[in-house]
Design a protein around this motif. Structure first.
Motif, PDB file in Angstrom:
ATOM      1  N   TYR A   1      28.822  26.679  34.219  1.00  0.00           N
ATOM      2  CA  TYR A   1      28.288  25.568  33.450  1.00  0.00           C
ATOM      3  C   TYR A   1      26.870  25.950  33.016  1.00  0.00           C
ATOM      4  CZ  TYR A   1      32.096  23.154  35.860  1.00  0.00           C
ATOM      5  OH  TYR A   1      33.324  22.795  36.367  1.00  0.00           O
ATOM      6  N   ARG A   2      26.620  25.875  31.709  1.00  0.00           N
ATOM      7  CA  ARG A   2      25.324  26.253  31.156  1.00  0.00           C
ATOM      8  C   ARG A   2      24.671  25.014  30.524  1.00  0.00           C
ATOM      9  NH1 ARG A   2      24.693  30.995  33.571  1.00  0.00           N
ATOM     10  NH2 ARG A   2      26.040  29.852  34.999  1.00  0.00           N
ATOM     11  N   PHE A   3      23.437  24.723  30.900  1.00  0.00           N
ATOM     12  CA  PHE A   3      22.709  23.553  30.415  1.00  0.00           C
ATOM     13  C   PHE A   3      21.508  23.999  29.586  1.00  0.00           C
ATOM     14  CE2 PHE A   3      24.973  22.447  34.228  1.00  0.00           C
ATOM     15  CZ  PHE A   3      25.497  21.192  33.970  1.00  0.00           C
ATOM     16  N   PHE A   4      21.370  23.410  28.403  1.00  0.00           N
ATOM     17  CA  PHE A   4      20.366  23.838  27.430  1.00  0.00           C
ATOM     18  C   PHE A   4      19.386  22.703  27.132  1.00  0.00           C
ATOM     19  CE2 PHE A   4      24.258  26.179  26.798  1.00  0.00           C
ATOM     20  CZ  PHE A   4      23.846  27.482  26.540  1.00  0.00           C
ATOM     21  N   GLY A   5      18.129  22.921  27.488  1.00  0.00           N
ATOM     22  CA  GLY A   5      17.087  21.940  27.171  1.00  0.00           C
ATOM     23  C   GLY A   5      16.543  22.161  25.776  1.00  0.00           C
ATOM     24  N   ARG A   6      17.397  21.991  24.791  1.00  0.00           N
ATOM     25  CA  ARG A   6      16.986  22.261  23.408  1.00  0.00           C
ATOM     26  C   ARG A   6      16.064  21.176  22.853  1.00  0.00           C
ATOM     27  NH1 ARG A   6      22.869  24.124  22.630  1.00  0.00           N
ATOM     28  NH2 ARG A   6      22.703  26.382  22.821  1.00  0.00           N
ATOM     29  N   ASN A   7      15.824  20.141  23.650  1.00  0.00           N
ATOM     30  CA  ASN A   7      14.827  19.152  23.247  1.00  0.00           C
ATOM     31  C   ASN A   7      13.463  19.803  23.064  1.00  0.00           C
ATOM     32  OD1 ASN A   7      15.129  19.462  26.176  1.00  0.00           O
ATOM     33  ND2 ASN A   7      13.459  17.993  26.353  1.00  0.00           N
ATOM     34  N   ALA A   8      13.228  20.917  23.760  1.00  0.00           N
ATOM     35  CA  ALA A   8      11.957  21.634  23.612  1.00  0.00           C
ATOM     36  C   ALA A   8      11.824  22.289  22.247  1.00  0.00           C
ATOM     37  CB  ALA A   8      11.819  22.693  24.702  1.00  0.00           C
ATOM     38  N   PHE A   9      12.952  22.405  21.530  1.00  0.00           N
ATOM     39  CA  PHE A   9      12.955  23.088  20.236  1.00  0.00           C
ATOM     40  C   PHE A   9      13.417  22.169  19.113  1.00  0.00           C
ATOM     41  CE2 PHE A   9      14.289  25.979  23.713  1.00  0.00           C
ATOM     42  CZ  PHE A   9      13.086  26.662  23.853  1.00  0.00           C
ATOM     43  N   GLY A  10      13.355  20.850  19.367  1.00  0.00           N
ATOM     44  CA  GLY A  10      13.640  19.882  18.315  1.00  0.00           C
ATOM     45  C   GLY A  10      15.083  19.451  18.190  1.00  0.00           C
ATOM     46  N   ALA A  11      15.930  19.807  19.166  1.00  0.00           N
ATOM     47  CA  ALA A  11      17.347  19.439  19.120  1.00  0.00           C
ATOM     48  C   ALA A  11      17.688  18.617  20.358  1.00  0.00           C
ATOM     49  CB  ALA A  11      18.213  20.686  19.029  1.00  0.00           C
ATOM     50  N   VAL A  12      18.976  18.276  20.490  1.00  0.00           N
ATOM     51  CA  VAL A  12      19.396  17.497  21.651  1.00  0.00           C
ATOM     52  C   VAL A  12      19.719  18.411  22.820  1.00  0.00           C
ATOM     53  CG1 VAL A  12      20.303  15.621  20.233  1.00  0.00           C
ATOM     54  CG2 VAL A  12      21.832  17.493  20.914  1.00  0.00           C
ATOM     55  N   VAL A  13      19.679  17.854  24.015  1.00  0.00           N
ATOM     56  CA  VAL A  13      20.132  18.566  25.210  1.00  0.00           C
ATOM     57  C   VAL A  13      21.647  18.801  25.090  1.00  0.00           C
ATOM     58  CG1 VAL A  13      20.507  18.324  27.699  1.00  0.00           C
ATOM     59  CG2 VAL A  13      18.312  17.657  26.687  1.00  0.00           C
ATOM     60  N   GLY A  14      22.097  19.953  25.554  1.00  0.00           N
ATOM     61  CA  GLY A  14      23.526  20.253  25.482  1.00  0.00           C
ATOM     62  C   GLY A  14      23.980  21.090  26.659  1.00  0.00           C
ATOM     63  N   MET A  15      25.264  21.366  26.702  1.00  0.00           N
ATOM     64  CA  MET A  15      25.808  22.222  27.747  1.00  0.00           C
ATOM     65  C   MET A  15      27.086  22.883  27.248  1.00  0.00           C
ATOM     66  SD  MET A  15      27.657  19.591  30.477  1.00  0.00           S
ATOM     67  CE  MET A  15      28.298  20.944  31.473  1.00  0.00           C
TER      68      MET A  15
END
Length: 237
Positions: free
Chosen positions: A196-210
């Motif tokens: 399971y991979r979790f991405f804090g893309r909120n830091a780059f202007g997008a939504v959190v995803g996985m």
């Protein structure tokens, strides 16, 4: 104005060059996302790209071009190391058209996480395809502190990289996992039959995803994605 970038990432992987080459060209669903690559020089790659290097098990590359000077190139250079290991030099080059610093920072950090995940795949799941799901959080997960909610819900603050977490997901059950990756923007969990991979893309202007990579025979990625999606959305309700 378009501006070129180049990201170079070197890593030692616990697997043979052939296993690494196959992961990059055949096993993508296990660590990245499903894609088709025609196995020959000049073959068709994903997103309209073309295979520019095909020298198994040591070199693979592909390249794509678009309007306005856009291009995107990926290169894998794999060499053998003692003890059944490999050394991978991965180079990603291309063009960003705006917000260059932020896009470069995001791409470089994603590269480190993806290449780590490739290494985990080769070490623990080499040669196996995965049932794959991509889950995106709601608009509320764009907030600056949104990824902290994911870490808190997983119990990551107590575990840390190399630790263990146990989280119960309605419709999935209890997931007991090793924390194989953790930094400010990304978390990786691994079980005996899944990653399971979790991405804090909120830091780059997008939504959190996985992303979900299930290796058990008969695994249902669609239902797992729906269950984890409900969990993720619930964090921001």
């Amino acid at each position: 104005m378009p501006k070129e970038f180049k990201i170079v990432h070197d890593s030692e992987i616990d697997g043979t060059p052939q296993q690494v080459f196959d992961a990059a060209t055949l096993g993508n669903s296990g660590w990245l996302w499903p894609m088709e690559i025609e196995p020959k020089l000049g073959g068709a790659g994903p997103f309209g790209s073309t295979v520019t290097a095909w020298e198994p098990p040591h070199r693979f590359g592909n390249h794509m071009e678009g309007e306005g000077g856009f291009f995107n190139t990926l290169e894998y250079d794999i060499s053998e190391r003692p003890g059944g290991k490999s050394w991978l030099r991965y180079v990603h080059s291309g063009v960003f058209f705006e917000d260059w610093d932020n896009q470069y920072d995001g791409a470089a950090k994603h590269t480190a996480f993806y290449q780590h995940t490739l290494g985990q795949y080769v070490k623990y799941f080499a040669g196996r395809q995965a049932a794959f799901a991509d889950v995106q959080g709601p608009e509320a997960s764009k907030s600056p502190d949104a990824f902290e909610a994911v870490k808190a819900a997983l119990g990551i603050h107590d575990a840390g990289a190399g630790g263990h977490v146990s989280v119960t997901i309605a419709g999935v059950g209890t997931v007991d996992a090793v924390v194989d990756y953790q930094d400010a923007n990304f978390v990786g969990l691994r079980t005996h039959d899944a990653m399971y991979r979790f991405f804090g893309r909120n830091a780059f202007g997008a939504v959190v995803g996985m992303t979900i990579h299930l290796f058990a025979e008969g695994a249902d990625a669609e239902s797992a994605g729906a269950a984890w999606g409900a969990w993720l959305n619930g964090l921001y309700a």
